[in-house]
Design a protein around this motif. Structure first.
Motif, short mmCIF file in Angstrom:
data_model
loop_
_atom_site.label_atom_id
_atom_site.label_comp_id
_atom_site.label_asym_id
_atom_site.label_seq_id
_atom_site.Cartn_x
_atom_site.Cartn_y
_atom_site.Cartn_z
N ASP A 250 -34.13 -13.93 5.54
CA ASP A 250 -33.24 -12.61 5.09
C ASP A 250 -33.86 -12.60 3.37
O ASP A 250 -34.22 -13.70 3.25
CB ASP A 250 -31.85 -13.14 4.78
N VAL A 251 -34.04 -11.60 3.25
CA VAL A 251 -34.14 -11.59 1.74
C VAL A 251 -33.49 -10.76 0.33
O VAL A 251 -32.48 -9.92 1.10
CB VAL A 251 -35.60 -10.78 1.18
N THR A 252 -32.98 -10.81 -0.60
CA THR A 252 -32.40 -10.55 -1.74
C THR A 252 -32.94 -10.71 -2.93
O THR A 252 -33.57 -11.25 -3.42
CB THR A 252 -30.71 -11.45 -2.26
N PHE A 253 -32.92 -8.83 -3.43
CA PHE A 253 -34.08 -8.61 -4.39
C PHE A 253 -33.35 -8.46 -5.79
O PHE A 253 -32.03 -8.49 -5.95
CB PHE A 253 -34.44 -7.28 -4.38
N HIS A 254 -33.43 -9.13 -6.90
CA HIS A 254 -32.50 -8.58 -8.39
C HIS A 254 -32.89 -7.44 -8.29
O HIS A 254 -33.69 -5.85 -7.95
CB HIS A 254 -33.90 -9.79 -9.29
N GLN A 255 -32.01 -6.89 -9.53
CA GLN A 255 -31.86 -5.29 -9.11
C GLN A 255 -32.65 -4.79 -9.78
O GLN A 255 -32.85 -2.87 -9.58
CB GLN A 255 -30.65 -5.30 -10.56
N LEU A 259 -35.46 -0.77 -3.54
CA LEU A 259 -35.44 -1.74 -2.56
C LEU A 259 -36.01 -0.47 -1.41
O LEU A 259 -36.23 -0.49 -0.92
CB LEU A 259 -33.91 -2.07 -2.50
N GLY A 260 -36.10 0.50 -1.63
CA GLY A 260 -35.80 1.71 -0.92
C GLY A 260 -37.32 1.52 -0.44
O GLY A 260 -38.50 2.09 0.58
N PHE A 262 -39.32 -1.26 -0.70
CA PHE A 262 -39.13 -1.86 0.74
C PHE A 262 -39.45 -1.70 1.48
O PHE A 262 -39.84 -2.71 2.22
CB PHE A 262 -38.05 -3.51 0.00
N ASN A 263 -38.02 -0.98 2.08
CA ASN A 263 -37.95 -0.70 3.16
C ASN A 263 -38.83 -0.32 4.10
O ASN A 263 -39.13 0.25 5.08
CB ASN A 263 -36.41 0.09 3.41
N TYR A 282 -34.85 -16.25 -0.86
CA TYR A 282 -34.70 -15.80 0.60
C TYR A 282 -34.57 -16.95 1.63
O TYR A 282 -34.44 -18.11 0.79
CB TYR A 282 -36.84 -15.41 0.83
#
Lengths: 438, 782
Positions: A250-255, A259-260, A262-263, A282
């Protein structure tokens, strides 16, 4: 419905109000007294971070020697409230030079009021990004004298800034030398049974960046994670390169991260904020190389003696080394006397945490070190209550090692002026909760 | 003496401030700042410095922004308590609203709106109006927020000044789309906009505004499945956002959007699993607590979700006890055949390893798991092994020993043959125990058993208690209600918001909630717009809002303090609601008003009395083939949706809360009457999970005034007999209050349920069948 906080209080451990800020009038001013008498001064303090009293709910967190309490009268969003506190504290720290405690609050209360005014309005969180807030805020941290403060920048510009497309970066930054520092910091969480079975093992990692870049640069980061590599192979129509690939759970990103993209492309591209920030977090559960194995043998000989034998083996590369290794072996409260034999490092008994503490400053890879201790116990009535044997805990740092095997493949910087940048990459693995049952 | 001192200090401050007020001497500004700081610190400590009011204003009137900020804070603090002083400040603030510095304009306007003094409202409107037209976006955003605050104090004045319209125009025309509050205002037309627009705009909002917007989206009812998928696709990237609040809000959107699609709903569970687990492992423990509460609820809804990932919920030694407690509950909830052994082993570790309350909790958890799975032999055997294995440490710790004794004896009641020897050993050890409590309890159990096993069971393990802790026993209605309030305190407290929110308070904010309600009803009313392009969308809205203004007044007072959905929406964001006021559509679905008394008894009743939204009416209610599931749910699962459906109820069948029918009469009737209707339905997997025992369904049905006469059967076949009586009609007292009898046969293996319905009054049978079906759907069976 983010928070809709009715009020925020900062209290010290005695319950004195350091800061109070009301955002709505639907709670009385005496709510803080209710919190003091019904929560702070009872045993329940640590039992739950969300408490209901009458029609109000208190959501509170302790940070060093300060309680931050959010009072809500509506059916608020608890997760959001806690997130807000965490972010707000991070913001305050950035102003106070890293510390956040009763003293720094007392020294900066005007600044805090000013910040609270901007980061929350009518109980709803606003922009908490330090970079942007610096444009609004007239006060500075207590590090410099109060009178020197001048709002030098034209505020009109500031207001435009907030509404700009890139809310986290100012325009017109200039650095003589353009540098990027990237740190991959991993925490290994391990729970091992007495017999050496791994009950749980995971890695939580974060990528920290420090950017000193001019203009509005766009960065692209490539990692050896499975998804990214597969996508790349797909795009370039060639088989994926051999070598280790990492599966990120699982990953989370800074704002700032797009993100688009990345997807769709599985690449991490972003316009970074200026200065220091956390790019991504992560979590990995598969294929983890945990750096240390611990083999404890603890024997209770009769009622007054214990024998402790601990072997610690480093299982990372021989050329690497760990720093600041600490092994804490819990012993019963009524320990009287301890004697140690260590193959390396120093060991002693620390009565305040009821543990034997074995410290090794530098621990090379592929080596096994051992410590044995004899513990004498006072026989008393208290001994009747059996000792619950808490787990052995370890602390360490292993530079240039990642427990997950994650590596940076590339870090590219584009800026329209086309300057060249210097990129620095470091890796470090730390102990999270590294526990071995004994 | 202390007081005198303070008074002296205050006096000194006062004179100093007065001197400085007109001073132009160099350094006067710095001195003023020092004094203001002092005043602020007094204020924080709680000393009343309101006496300095006029001096403060005098000093600040020509000051720079630093001083003004401190002064505004001061004003904000004392204006609410001393309204007469507030009047003094109005002039001051109004003047500042004209300042050439936009920062000061903005700040002054914000402070003005924050004064929270109802009788001064008239003074606010002018500056707000001006602010909305300000050239500077900062001031405009403050003004937009001001409208919201104004609405909070006095909704009428918002309406009188047509702020909605102004705001609305602003939203459409404002070139600076990124202004936060503008953004929030826009969120309304976002909801109506196409899904791709959603994605694009989402990025324009700040992370906190995203939470708000997502909350709104979760209330939105897509026109068709494709739209749901579109929205989910564009929002999926929000799940990897660094802000945990955004992640949770996105989860809520996903869960609520897919309510009507059982299989997709299940996929959503799988998808959001990983991000939520990350939040637990990486966040602070308080955050972990909030997230765990949500996971706990999700697991209760879908117990299979974490069956293989139970290790995430192993406790860390350093976890605070509130986190450990939740983790224990979760472990208990997810235990099943495949993982019970591991979980029980892990729980037994906690029994020795951690603090006493948690040790007790974990032993209790073992007991619960044992009780729940008593029908599976293998597990009991393994459990017995574990218990026997631990016998020596059982005798070690008093609390544990007591719990262990109780656990043993409870096990014995469930499985006498297997447990007899173990119980014997435990009692023996207990009686010889040196600790008085353990000794006494063991002896008590022993003597009770001597009196007879049945009696002992009655005393030690009364039926009610044994079931009390079952996850299923919490009325599923309440659970659904909590689920609707995902991402709020309701989940943390494990009770719906109407249970813990102050009723009066709710009354105060009623009007706000009404607007939220309107928001709810609007999407469905606006379905037609969905296919319009975005631009025309805006135009439509504009015209809609104008018509709407006239209707606004008529919708008043429908909100009942008990109806929780409204409350929750209220909190979606009054910020949003201010915008909704203006954008609410022309057709406001008038909420059907159920009988007040019923509403109070059972908050969810309205749906049952006025079920059938138009889409369902089209389907013959009692066709023997399965009704398309989507249709069934679109009207039922989300109470909000039901409220939105404007269709009038097709019939009025109200069931009596306490019908009187004994078993004999039931049998007699059953023999006399012929089958009025037969129903056959496919079962949903979630419902089957809950059917391990008959009680949950029975309890659930009683809540709906359908009573169980008898139930029985073994997996996979269950049989239930239900009965209900129609409420005597007030208008026509002569009418006979007829009974309804149902034989329900559930086959979990084939996932089918078939029912035979008999009724005294055959004409009412279809209506009753509908109620019955709704009740089953509520339970999650259909």
């Amino acid at each position: 419905m983010p928070v809709a906080a009715s009020a925020i209080y900062f209290l010290n451990l005695r319950g004195d109000v350091l800061i109070n800020r009301m955002y709505r009038d639907d709670v009385g001013g005496n709510m803080v007294d209710a919190f003091r008498t019904h929560i702070m001064q009872t045993k329940d303090l640590g039992t739950c971070p969300v408490r209901q009293m009458g029609s109000c709910s208190f959501l509170y967190m302790r940070i060093s020697n300060v309680y931050i309490v959010i009072v809500v009268s509506s059916n608020a969003n608890a997760a959001c409230a806690f997130k807000f506190i965490v972010e707000a504290v991070a913001l305050f720290r950035s102003y106070f030079g890293g510390s956040f405690d009763e003293d720094s609050i007392r020294n900066n209360f005007v600044l805090i009021y000013e910040l609270l005014d901007e980061i929350m309005d009518f109980g709803y969180p606003q922009n908490l990004s330090p970079e942007i807030l610096k444009l609004y805020i007239t006060q500075v941290g207590v590090r410099s004298p109060f009178s020197q403060v001048k709002d030098a920048r034209p505020p009109a510009n500031a207001t435009l800034q907030v509404t700009g497309a890139v809310g986290w970066r100012r325009e017109g930054l200039v650095y003589k030398k353009n540098e990027v520092f990237l740190d991959i910091v991993e925490s290994v969480n391990l729970l091992m049974s007495q017999k050496g079975n791994v009950l749980r093992c995971d890695v939580t990692g974060k990528i920290l960046m420090k950017c000193f870049l001019s203009g509005m640069p766009e960065l692209k980061l490539g990692l050896n994670d499975k998804l990214g590599l597969e996508k790349e192979a797909q795009v370039r129509a060639r088989p994926p390169r051999s070598g280790k690939t990492i599966e990120l759970d699982d990953v989370t990103f800074h704002q700032c991260v797009n993100l688009g993209r990345f997807n769709t492309e599985k690449t991490v591209s972003f316009v970074p904020p200026d200065g220091e920030f956390e790019l991504m977090k992560y979590r990995i559960t598969e294929g983890i190389n945990f750096p240390f194995r611990v083999i404890p043998i603890i024997k209770e000989l009769g009622r007054t003696r214990m024998e402790v034998n601990i072997k610690v083996k480093s299982v990372f590369g021989a050329k690497m080394f760990a720093l600041g290794v600490v092994v804490k072996i819990p012993v019963p409260k009524h320990t009287a006397k301890t004697t140690f034999q260590v193959s390396s490092g120093r060991a002693k008994y620390n009565a305040s945490i009821d543990s034997l503490v074995w410290k090794i400053r530098r621990f090379p890879g592929q080596t096994e070190l051992s410590m044995s201790a004899e513990v004498e116990l006072i026989s008393s009535i208290a001994e009747k209550k059996t000792w619950s044997r808490p787990p052995i805990q370890m602390e360490f740092q292993v530079p240039m090692f990642t427990a997950s095997g994650l590596r940076v493949r590339f870090l590219k910087v584009w800026e329209k002026s086309g300057y060249s940048t210097v990129e620095w990459v470091r890796y470090i693995t730390r102990a999270g909760t590294y526990e071995v049952r004994c | 003496m202390n007081v005198d001192n303070r008074r002296g200090e205050l006096g000194e401050l006062k004179s100093q401030l007065r001197q400085l007020a007109g001073s132009r001497a160099p350094g006067a500004e710095d001195l003023k700042r020092e004094l203001f700081k002092k005043v602020t610190s007094y204020m924080t400590v709680g000393i009343d410095v309101s006496a300095l009011f006029s001096e403060m204003i005098m000093c600040a009137s020509n000051a720079d922004i630093v001083l003004k900020k401190m002064c505004y804070l001061y004003l904000g603090n004392y204006a609410a308590t001393n309204p007469e002083l507030a009047l003094l400040t109005i002039n001051f603030l109004q003047k500042d609203c004209q300042d050439e510095n936009p920062m000061i304009r903005g700040l002054a306007l914000r402070s003005l709106c924050s004064l929270r003094v109802p009788n001064l409202v008239e003074y606010f409107t002018g500056p707000i109006k001006q602010g909305l037209k300000d050239a500077n976006p900062y001031v405009r955003s403050v003004a937009a927020m001001g409208v919201l605050k104004l609405h909070h104090i006095s909704p009428a004045s918002v309406k009188d000044n047509e702020f909605q319209k102004t705001l609305k125009v602003l939203v459409i025309q404002d070139p600076d789309a990124q202004i936060l509050y503008m953004g929030r205002v826009r969120s309304r037309d976002r909801t109506l906009g196409t899904a791709s627009a959603t994605a694009k705009r989402m990025k324009e909002f700040s992370e906190w505004a995203q939470c708000l917007v997502l909350e709104l989206v979760s209330k939105y009812v897509p026109a068709h499945a494709n739209e749901t998928f579109d929205i989910m696709n564009v929002l999926e990237d929000r799940l990897v956002h660094a802000n945990s609040a955004v992640v949770l809000a996105t989860c809520k959107v996903f869960l609520h959007l897919t309510m009507s699609m059982a299989d997709v709903h299940q996929q959503v569970y799988e998808r959001i699993k990983s991000p939520l687990v990350t939040l637990i492992t990486t966040g602070t423990s308080e955050l972990a607590y909030a997230v765990l509460s949500h996971l706990h609820m999700l697991i209760l809804r879908s117990p299979t979700l974490f069956v293989s990932d139970y290790k995430f919920f192993y406790c860390r030694y350093s976890d605070p006890s509130y986190v450990k407690k939740l983790k224990l509950e979760i472990l208990t909830a997810i235990a099943n055949e495949s993982n019970t052994y591991e979980i029980v082993t892990e729980l037994s570790e906690y029994a020795t390893n951690v603090d006493v309350p948690i040790a007790r909790e974990s032993i209790r958890a073992v007991g619960r798991i044992a009780l729940r799975r008593y029908d599976i032999n293998g597990i009991v055997d393994r459990l017995l092994q574990f218990l026997e294995m631990d016998t020596d440490y059982v005798t070690a710790e008093t609390l544990v020993r007591l719990e262990m004794l109780t656990a043993c004896i409870k096990l014995f009641f469930k499985r006498p043959p297997q447990c007899q020897s173990m119980l014997g050993a435990a009692l023996k050890a207990g009686i010889h125990d040196s600790h008085q409590d353990v000794h006494d309890r063991a002896l008590l159990y022993y003597r009770l058993l001597q009196e007879g096993v049945g009696l002992a069971e009655k005393v030690i393990n009364p039926k009610k208690q044994a079931v009390a802790d079952f996850a299923e026993s919490q009325s599923s209605e309440i659970k659904d209600r909590i689920f609707d309030e995902f991402n709020t305190l309701a989940v943390v407290y494990q009770k719906p918001s109407y249970m813990f929110l102050n009723k009066e308070l709710v009354g105060n904010t009623e009007s706000e909630s009404l607007m939220g309600e309107r928001e709810l009803s609007s999407p469905s009313a606006h379905d037609g717009f969905l296919h319009q392009s975005e631009f025309s969308d805006n135009d439509m809205l504009l015209s809609a809002s104008e018509k709407e203004d006239t209707r606004l007044i008529s919708t008043g007072n429908g909100a009942d303090a008990y109806s929780a959905p409204e409350i929750s929406i209220l909190d979606v964001a009054p910020a949003v609601s201010s915008s909704l006021l203006l954008e609410a559509p022309a057709t406001v679905a008038s909420q059907p008003k159920p009988a007040g008394t019923h509403q109070r008894e059972m908050p969810l009743l309205p749906e049952f009395e006025t079920p059938v939204p138009s889409s369902r009416q089209a389907t013959p209610p009692l066709a023997s083939q399965a009704v398309p599931m989507d249709d069934l749910f679109s009207g039922l699962s989300v109470p909000d949706t039901a409220a939105a459906a404007p269709a009038p109820p097709p019939q009025q069948l109200v069931l009596a809360p306490r019908p009187s029918l004994d078993a004999k009469a039931f049998q007699q009737k059953w023999g006399q009457l012929s089958v009025a209707l037969t129903v056959e339905e496919k079962l949903a997997p979630t419902g089957i999970m809950k059917l391990a025992t008959p009680q949950p369904l029975n309890v659930h049905m009683i809540d709906r005034h359908i009573f169980c006469m008898a139930s029985g059967g073994k997996p996979p076949n269950f049989k239930y007999f239900f009965y209900a009586q129609s409420q005597p009609n007030f208008l026509d007292p002569s009418a006979q209050a007829g009974f309804f009898l149902v034989e329900l046969h559930v086959d979990t293996a084939r996932a089918m349920a078939s029912g035979k319905i008999k009724a005294d009054d055959v004409s009412l049978a279809p209506a009753f069948a509908e109620l019955f079906r709704v009740a089953l759907a509520r339970f999650g069976l259909l």
